[in-house]
Design an enzyme around this catalytic site. Structure first.
Site, PDB file in Angstrom:
ATOM      1  N   SER A 132       0.876  -1.171   0.000  1.00 26.35           N
ATOM      2  CA  SER A 132       0.000   0.000   0.000  1.00 26.35           C
ATOM      3  C   SER A 132       0.905   1.211   0.000  1.00 26.35           C
ATOM      4  O   SER A 132       2.082   1.116   0.374  1.00 26.35           O
ATOM      5  CB  SER A 132      -0.862   0.011   1.266  1.00 26.35           C
ATOM      6  OG  SER A 132      -1.502   1.256   1.461  1.00 26.35           O
ATOM      7  N   TYR A 145      -2.875  -0.805  10.734  1.00 30.68           N
ATOM      8  CA  TYR A 145      -2.770  -1.159   9.312  1.00 30.68           C
ATOM      9  C   TYR A 145      -1.385  -0.817   8.777  1.00 30.68           C
ATOM     10  O   TYR A 145      -0.734  -1.635   8.121  1.00 30.68           O
ATOM     11  CB  TYR A 145      -3.853  -0.422   8.527  1.00 30.68           C
ATOM     12  CG  TYR A 145      -3.815  -0.665   7.033  1.00 30.68           C
ATOM     13  CD1 TYR A 145      -4.241  -1.873   6.499  1.00 30.68           C
ATOM     14  CD2 TYR A 145      -3.364   0.323   6.159  1.00 30.68           C
ATOM     15  CE1 TYR A 145      -4.222  -2.095   5.127  1.00 30.68           C
ATOM     16  CE2 TYR A 145      -3.334   0.110   4.792  1.00 30.68           C
ATOM     17  CZ  TYR A 145      -3.769  -1.099   4.288  1.00 30.68           C
ATOM     18  OH  TYR A 145      -3.738  -1.323   2.921  1.00 30.68           O
TER      19      TYR A 145
END
Length: 276
Positions: A132, A145
């Site tokens: 990401s 996360y």
């Protein structure tokens, strides 16, 4: 004809990637936790839809075995399965922390350990880990996360050196904000006894929605994954999305400048003053 195995292919980036490779003539092993619910990919003749839960090592081994039995080999693995927990870290429970790492980190490692004997035997193979933009830059309310994606960035980079000895390639694709069901799968930090962060969480998430103006389609991200799998380059990292390019550019200019930018963009000045 080459064969690719993709985790988390039931929707979003994973499903778009399965379609992209199938269209390009690859055999596709599209894996997911509930394959019985999939009725689109299963209609494609060169796609095997099968069960793989990254938290279930037996299902990982079985998916790899089934794919090799059907197509003869596996050439590329895309580790795409993952989810996010949002909210202030202090509010997260032990179970949420364990689950976040179980899926996003240990699940990736378990899939890689399961495929490596096959890749080593044939002295060839490509591993593409979907991290990401959040594996190299950070946003408020995403500490859990981010910690998993930062972990996979470091793991993948180090692993890429090790596996050169076996002629196995490791690559990283770093998507930005994407039109997928990621936020439908997001959980919120669940300790309801801690209320101190309520205003902060709300404002930060509202600002995230306000600043989220450069969203990519899942097809655009899938195209980057396809490039990473087929360009025969030694390149390790692939940025995916205009917002990724923006944030990485700011971060690379100067680390503190990036931190200042994010504070100004996402954290109201009044909250900063209140806590000085």
């Amino acid at each position: 004809m080459k064969t690719i195995l993709i985790t988390g292919a039931s929707s979003g980036i994973g499903k778009a990637t399965a379609k992209k490779f199938a269209i390009e003539g690859w055999n596709v092993i599209a894996t997911m936790r509930s394959p019985e619910k999939e009725n689109e990919l299963s209609q494609l003749k060169n796609v095997l839809v099968t069960k793989l839960d990254v938290q279930d090592k037996a299902s990982i081994q079985e998916a790899i075995k089934s794919g090799i039995e059907k197509f003869g080999t596996i050439d590329t693995v895309v580790n795409n399965a993952g989810f996010g927990i949002l909210g202030a870290f202090e509010k997260s429970t032990d179970e949420q922390i364990q689950n976040q790492f179980s899926v996003n980190v240990f699940g990736v490692m378990d899939v890689i350990r399961a495929i490596l004997p096959h890749f080593r035997k044939k002295q060839d193979g490509t591993i593409i880990n979907i991290t990401s933009q959040g594996g190299r830059v950070t946003f408020p309310t995403c500490s859990l996360y981010h910690s998993t994606k930062f972990a996979i960035e470091g793991f993948s980079e180090s692993l890429s050196y090790e596996l050169l000895s076996q002629n196995i390639t490791v690559k990283i694709v770093e998507p930005g904000s994407t039109e997928s069901n990621f936020f439908n799968a997001v959980g919120m930090a669940a300790d309801q006894n801690i209320t101190a962060y309520e205003e902060f969480d709300k404002i930060a998430l509202d600002n995230w929605n306000k600043n989220d103006i450069m969203t990519s389609t899942t097809e655009e991200i899938a195209a980057v994954i396809y490039t990473a799998a087929t360009d025969n380059k030694d390149q390790l990292r692939y940025m995916a999305g205009r917002d990724t390019e923006l944030y990485f550019g700011i971060r690379n200019e100067q680390d503190q400048h990036y931190v200042n930018y994010m504070r100004k963009a996402y954290i109201p000045e009044i909250l900063v003053k209140q806590n000085k």
